[in-house]
Design a protein around this motif. Structure first.
Motif, short mmCIF file in Angstrom:
data_model
loop_
_atom_site.label_atom_id
_atom_site.label_comp_id
_atom_site.label_asym_id
_atom_site.label_seq_id
_atom_site.Cartn_x
_atom_site.Cartn_y
_atom_site.Cartn_z
N GLY A 1 35.83 25.37 22.88
CA GLY A 1 35.65 24.37 23.34
C GLY A 1 34.23 23.58 22.43
N SER A 2 34.32 23.01 21.59
CA SER A 2 32.95 21.86 21.25
C SER A 2 32.38 21.46 21.21
N VAL A 3 31.12 21.40 20.79
CA VAL A 3 29.61 21.13 21.59
C VAL A 3 29.70 19.88 21.51
N THR A 4 30.56 18.81 21.58
CA THR A 4 30.85 17.35 22.03
C THR A 4 30.86 17.33 23.05
N ASP A 5 31.25 18.45 23.42
CA ASP A 5 32.25 17.54 24.33
C ASP A 5 30.81 18.30 26.59
N GLU A 6 29.93 18.06 26.92
CA GLU A 6 29.24 18.14 27.14
C GLU A 6 30.08 18.44 28.48
N GLN A 7 31.29 18.75 28.99
CA GLN A 7 31.60 19.46 30.34
C GLN A 7 32.39 20.44 29.65
N GLU A 8 32.48 20.87 28.53
CA GLU A 8 33.75 21.50 27.75
C GLU A 8 32.19 23.24 28.02
N MET A 9 30.61 22.26 27.50
CA MET A 9 29.84 23.42 27.36
C MET A 9 29.20 23.71 28.75
N ASN A 10 29.54 22.57 29.42
CA ASN A 10 29.02 23.47 31.52
C ASN A 10 29.94 24.49 31.48
N SER A 11 31.46 24.20 31.19
CA SER A 11 32.10 25.12 31.87
C SER A 11 32.10 26.74 31.07
N LEU A 12 31.70 26.39 29.55
CA LEU A 12 31.75 27.81 28.98
C LEU A 12 30.51 28.40 29.78
N HIS B 1 29.03 28.47 32.10
CA HIS B 1 28.62 28.39 33.63
C HIS B 1 29.97 30.13 33.92
N TYR B 2 31.08 29.64 32.97
CA TYR B 2 31.91 31.20 32.60
C TYR B 2 31.06 32.46 31.75
N ILE B 3 29.80 32.94 31.02
CA ILE B 3 29.28 33.14 30.24
C ILE B 3 28.57 33.96 31.25
N ILE B 4 27.80 32.67 32.44
CA ILE B 4 26.94 33.25 33.36
C ILE B 4 27.32 34.16 34.10
N ASP B 5 28.81 33.75 35.05
CA ASP B 5 29.22 34.66 35.80
C ASP B 5 29.99 35.69 34.80
N LYS B 6 30.77 36.02 33.81
CA LYS B 6 31.20 36.79 33.32
C LYS B 6 29.84 38.08 33.56
N TYR B 7 29.38 37.67 33.03
CA TYR B 7 28.03 38.55 31.94
C TYR B 7 26.94 38.98 32.96
N GLY B 8 26.97 37.84 33.63
CA GLY B 8 25.63 38.37 35.34
C GLY B 8 24.09 37.16 34.46
N ARG B 9 24.55 36.88 33.49
CA ARG B 9 22.77 35.77 32.55
C ARG B 9 23.51 35.48 31.29
N LEU B 10 22.50 34.34 30.77
CA LEU B 10 22.80 34.18 30.00
C LEU B 10 21.29 33.83 28.78
N ASP B 11 21.23 34.87 27.75
CA ASP B 11 19.51 35.35 27.00
C ASP B 11 19.53 34.68 26.42
#
Length: 85
Positions: free
Chosen positions: A62-73, A75-85
């Motif tokens: 995912g590219s940091v220049t793509d806001e939608q990709e970053m939002n998706s990543l 959400h993926y991280i939070i869904d998989k790991y339960g949080r993002l510190d």
């Protein structure tokens, strides 16, 4: 008390400074997720090197220049790991 490892996200973690950051965080016992935009081979090498040293790491495209990709990543991280510190 058994503390859970921190869940961290590094942007651009497949080479250079980003790779060094990923390695340092993983050595400190954190769960590291990094994104890369183009070089899947370099990302795979980073993952393999850190896992060989018993680190917990995941690479996501995912590219940091793509806001939608970053939002998706995010959400993926939070869904998989339960949080993002």
């Amino acid at each position: 008390m058994n503390q859970k490892p921190l869940i961290v996200w590094v942007t651009g973690g497949s080479r250079g400074i980003g790779k060094a950051i990923c390695s340092t965080l993983a050595q400190a016992g954190m769960t590291v997720i990094f994104n890369y935009s183009h070089d899947e081979v370099a990302a795979g090498k980073t993952v393999n090197e850190i896992r060989k040293n018993n680190g917990t790491i995941e690479a996501l495209k995912g590219s940091v220049t793509d806001e939608q990709e970053m939002n998706s990543l995010c959400h993926y991280i939070i869904d998989k790991y339960g949080r993002l510190d």
